[in-house]
Scaffold this motif. Structure first.
Motif, mmCIF file in Angstrom:
data_model
loop_
_atom_site.group_PDB
_atom_site.id
_atom_site.type_symbol
_atom_site.label_atom_id
_atom_site.label_comp_id
_atom_site.label_asym_id
_atom_site.label_seq_id
_atom_site.Cartn_x
_atom_site.Cartn_y
_atom_site.Cartn_z
ATOM 1 N N GLY A 140 0.818 -1.210 0.000
ATOM 2 C CA GLY A 140 0.000 0.000 0.000
ATOM 3 C C GLY A 140 0.852 1.260 0.000
ATOM 4 N N THR A 141 0.206 2.390 -0.223
ATOM 5 C CA THR A 141 0.961 3.644 -0.396
ATOM 6 C C THR A 141 0.493 4.682 0.620
ATOM 7 O OG1 THR A 141 1.876 5.036 -2.151
ATOM 8 C CG2 THR A 141 -0.523 4.864 -2.086
ATOM 9 N N PRO A 142 1.427 5.514 1.112
ATOM 10 C CA PRO A 142 1.029 6.576 2.055
ATOM 11 C C PRO A 142 0.335 7.729 1.327
ATOM 12 C CG PRO A 142 3.405 6.646 1.660
ATOM 13 C CD PRO A 142 2.872 5.467 0.888
ATOM 14 N N GLY A 143 -0.119 8.710 2.093
ATOM 15 C CA GLY A 143 -0.770 9.881 1.509
ATOM 16 C C GLY A 143 0.166 10.634 0.571
ATOM 17 N N GLY A 144 -0.432 11.486 -0.283
ATOM 18 C CA GLY A 144 0.381 12.336 -1.138
ATOM 19 C C GLY A 144 0.380 11.955 -2.602
ATOM 20 N N VAL A 145 -0.570 11.131 -3.026
ATOM 21 C CA VAL A 145 -0.626 10.812 -4.461
ATOM 22 C C VAL A 145 -1.206 12.012 -5.216
ATOM 23 C CG1 VAL A 145 -0.798 8.341 -4.070
ATOM 24 C CG2 VAL A 145 -2.891 9.696 -4.254
ATOM 25 N N GLY A 146 -0.959 12.021 -6.525
ATOM 26 C CA GLY A 146 -1.368 13.168 -7.357
ATOM 27 C C GLY A 146 -2.875 13.353 -7.412
ATOM 28 N N MET A 147 -3.606 12.259 -7.379
ATOM 29 C CA MET A 147 -5.071 12.293 -7.417
ATOM 30 C C MET A 147 -5.632 13.059 -6.224
ATOM 31 S SD MET A 147 -7.534 8.906 -7.609
ATOM 32 C CE MET A 147 -7.000 8.302 -5.999
ATOM 33 N N GLY A 148 -4.905 13.026 -5.101
ATOM 34 C CA GLY A 148 -5.405 13.655 -3.885
ATOM 35 C C GLY A 148 -5.073 15.141 -3.792
ATOM 36 N N MET A 149 -4.319 15.670 -4.759
ATOM 37 C CA MET A 149 -3.963 17.089 -4.717
ATOM 38 C C MET A 149 -5.106 17.927 -5.312
ATOM 39 S SD MET A 149 0.043 16.664 -5.816
ATOM 40 C CE MET A 149 0.468 18.398 -5.684
ATOM 41 N N ASP A 150 -5.082 19.217 -4.988
ATOM 42 C CA ASP A 150 -6.150 20.102 -5.478
ATOM 43 C C ASP A 150 -5.521 21.325 -6.142
ATOM 44 O OD1 ASP A 150 -8.524 21.330 -6.012
ATOM 45 O OD2 ASP A 150 -8.873 22.014 -3.949
ATOM 46 N N PRO A 151 -5.508 21.401 -7.479
ATOM 47 C CA PRO A 151 -6.057 20.406 -8.396
ATOM 48 C C PRO A 151 -5.165 19.164 -8.487
ATOM 49 C CG PRO A 151 -4.949 22.124 -9.636
ATOM 50 C CD PRO A 151 -4.897 22.534 -8.190
ATOM 51 N N ALA A 152 -5.719 18.093 -8.997
ATOM 52 C CA ALA A 152 -4.958 16.849 -9.152
ATOM 53 C C ALA A 152 -3.732 17.090 -10.035
ATOM 54 C CB ALA A 152 -5.837 15.767 -9.776
ATOM 55 N N LEU A 153 -2.642 16.445 -9.664
ATOM 56 C CA LEU A 153 -1.401 16.563 -10.435
ATOM 57 C C LEU A 153 -1.049 15.182 -10.989
ATOM 58 C CD1 LEU A 153 1.061 18.363 -11.221
ATOM 59 C CD2 LEU A 153 2.164 17.516 -9.137
ATOM 60 N N TYR A 154 -0.886 15.116 -12.302
ATOM 61 C CA TYR A 154 -0.544 13.815 -12.881
ATOM 62 C C TYR A 154 0.791 13.877 -13.602
ATOM 63 C CZ TYR A 154 -5.247 12.416 -11.605
ATOM 64 O OH TYR A 154 -6.375 12.119 -10.891
ATOM 65 N N LEU A 155 1.376 12.690 -13.803
ATOM 66 C CA LEU A 155 2.690 12.601 -14.453
ATOM 67 C C LEU A 155 2.569 12.899 -15.944
ATOM 68 C CD1 LEU A 155 3.836 9.396 -12.580
ATOM 69 C CD2 LEU A 155 4.863 11.680 -12.352
ATOM 70 N N THR A 156 3.638 13.469 -16.473
ATOM 71 C CA THR A 156 3.641 13.765 -17.897
ATOM 72 C C THR A 156 4.996 13.382 -18.487
ATOM 73 O OG1 THR A 156 3.079 15.447 -19.542
ATOM 74 C CG2 THR A 156 4.329 16.182 -17.602
ATOM 75 N N ASP A 157 5.086 13.477 -19.789
ATOM 76 C CA ASP A 157 6.282 13.057 -20.523
ATOM 77 C C ASP A 157 7.539 13.705 -19.959
ATOM 78 O OD1 ASP A 157 7.479 11.682 -22.778
ATOM 79 O OD2 ASP A 157 7.842 13.681 -23.586
ATOM 80 N N GLY A 158 8.533 12.875 -19.635
ATOM 81 C CA GLY A 158 9.811 13.381 -19.146
ATOM 82 C C GLY A 158 9.918 13.490 -17.637
ATOM 83 N N ASP A 159 8.818 13.337 -16.925
ATOM 84 C CA ASP A 159 8.877 13.377 -15.457
ATOM 85 C C ASP A 159 9.716 12.213 -14.918
ATOM 86 O OD1 ASP A 159 7.274 15.609 -15.305
ATOM 87 O OD2 ASP A 159 5.459 14.540 -14.682
ATOM 88 N N THR A 160 10.415 12.480 -13.803
ATOM 89 C CA THR A 160 11.102 11.370 -13.140
ATOM 90 C C THR A 160 10.458 11.125 -11.782
ATOM 91 O OG1 THR A 160 12.732 12.738 -12.034
ATOM 92 C CG2 THR A 160 13.306 11.934 -14.219
ATOM 93 N N ALA A 161 10.272 9.864 -11.474
ATOM 94 C CA ALA A 161 9.678 9.447 -10.201
ATOM 95 C C ALA A 161 10.719 8.636 -9.446
ATOM 96 C CB ALA A 161 8.431 8.612 -10.451
ATOM 97 N N THR A 162 10.981 9.039 -8.195
ATOM 98 C CA THR A 162 11.945 8.316 -7.372
ATOM 99 C C THR A 162 11.283 7.852 -6.082
ATOM 100 O OG1 THR A 162 13.824 9.575 -8.228
ATOM 101 C CG2 THR A 162 14.137 8.460 -6.119
#
Lengths: 281, 281
Positions: free
Chosen positions: B242-264
């Motif tokens: 499972g995952t802790p709080g802070g996913v993009g869907m839960g932000m206001d406005p929602a923030l989603y990944l786009t081309d070139g983003d890096t996730a660590t």
């Protein structure tokens, strides 16, 4: 063609039916047999070239789980339009999908053993099972149709209490050796679910479910195409197409399976898949 | 011990770290290595007996997906108590579980390619991944704890639009080669999630998620035990916690990944799992 995985005096083998005899195919089971891309031609060649006395009689063969090792099994819920409409719901825009692992499968005529913690609300779900016969990724509906090896039956036995513990159905559908599959595999040239395959489920001889695959919201080929959008499908993978109305949970009061009950899923042309429920202690 | 699957000039191999060098283990990858029930002793023996010059330096090795072939991958949702409570929800009585297939996995430092139809709402989910190290069926929590091989990190990248198409999350989580896993496997003797492993997720260097496994409603061992109630777990199987709080869907406005983003995804003692998102056409 009718293909099967059989146990004979010589061991377990994939086989093809000719009249009332089974002819061995060069694989231990159908999961393995379908991995050879020439499987159709190989089976036809065995049918054409075997001597009259070749093979074993039906009496000498015991049907095993036809596909013991699907890499993927993906199931669709809420897919019979007549049942959805009679429940007063709108037809879904997208298929509701969940996954199963191969360990859930069990063959025809086997006892399904249910441990005490799963005995509370055991329900039946008769389904048409679609068996993939080629590698498919991003397949159109037409390509998906061409890539279907054939059809068999399944009983997606469901632990409703576990299914309802959370919003995700998986844990009510994931118990080892509780999803009967079979009895055999009928190749896709012999039938088309869009013409209507009449799927029934009888519990202790009383018909509880009946539906025609003509009423599938998402046809067999449409489901295979949809799934192949996000994951590669390989020969021997299985798609379960959903169950018609008449499950025990929907009765008033609800009716659940108990020790000694027999469940038979059947369809013209696909045979009968019968299993007995055994509650273990 | 730190175990990995490596690509070197000699090919791909399972390996164990000693200082700044990797020593080869007798298997092509960790999925295969863990199938040998003496894997712990085998790795310790390699560590103890290899010559000083043995193995390859870190510079000579590229980390591959550590576990390329789990038979089962089972994921838990809604499991960090602090996040659940801050959302005003009650703590769940049962773990919410869903399944993934091995094709979803991709290794560290790889580009995650996202086809056009899945580019709309791509979200991150940093998770602790538990790797099973023994056959477990009906395991108590204590037996489950003993049966854990070790831990690694995962990013359960989720196509939120597909996840929300129906009530079942599967199709938003089932895209091939979109679940980064790694970078290596830290054996269970080296850490205990119940002491608190701090899991973080950074997007383009900005921290978006952070949580301690001390706050898991269902601990790693409890999840393994629970799953083993209904299905056998085998060495190399993976449980995502499972995952802790802070996913993009839960932000206001929602923030989603786009081309070139890096996730660590990172955690002290487990290293960093970094991937770049690439939108394909």
């Amino acid at each position: 063609m009718e293909l099967a995985t059989l146990r004979t005096a010589r061991g377990v083998t994939a086989a093809v039916r000719r009249g009332d005899r089974w002819l061995a195919l060069p694989a231990d089971n159908l999961s393995q047999f379908l991995l050879n891309s020439s499987w159709r031609a190989d089976a036809e060649s065995v049918l054409a070239s075997a001597t009259l006395e070749a093979g074993v009689s039906e009496a000498e063969a015991e049907l095993e789980l036809p596909l013991p090792a699907p890499g993927k099994m993906i199931c669709c819920g809420l897919n019979y339009s007549d049942h959805i409409l009679e429940m007063g719901r709108d037809l879904p825009q997208y298929p509701t999908l969940f996954a199963k692992f191969a360990d859930t499968l069990i063959g025809p005529d086997r006892d399904v053993k249910i441990p005490p913690t799963a005995q509370g609300a055991l329900d039946w779900e008769a389904e048409l099972a679609v068996v993939v016969g080629a590698e498919l990724l991003g397949a159109s509906v037409e390509e998906a149709r061409e890539g279907i090896a054939g059809y068999t039956l399944a009983n997606d036995l469901s632990m409703r209490d576990w299914q309802k513990r959370t919003l995700q159905w998986f844990q009510g559908k994931a118990w080892d050796a509780t999803t009967p599959l079979g009895p055999t595999l009928i190749t896709a040239d012999a039938m088309d679910p869009e013409d209507g395959i009449e799927i029934s489920c009888e519990i202790n001889g009383v018909r509880r479910q009946h539906g025609s695959t003509k009423n599938l919201v998402f046809s067999a080929a449409a489901l295979v195409s949809y799934v192949s959008t996000f994951t590669i499908l390989r020969p021997g993978d299985i798609i379960l197409t959903g169950t018609p109305g008449g499950v025990g949970m929907g009765m008033d009061p609800a009716l659940y399976l108990t020790d000694g009950d027999t469940a038979t899923v059947s369809a013209p042309g696909l045979g009968e898949l019968t299993n007995t429920i055994r509650f273990s202690k």
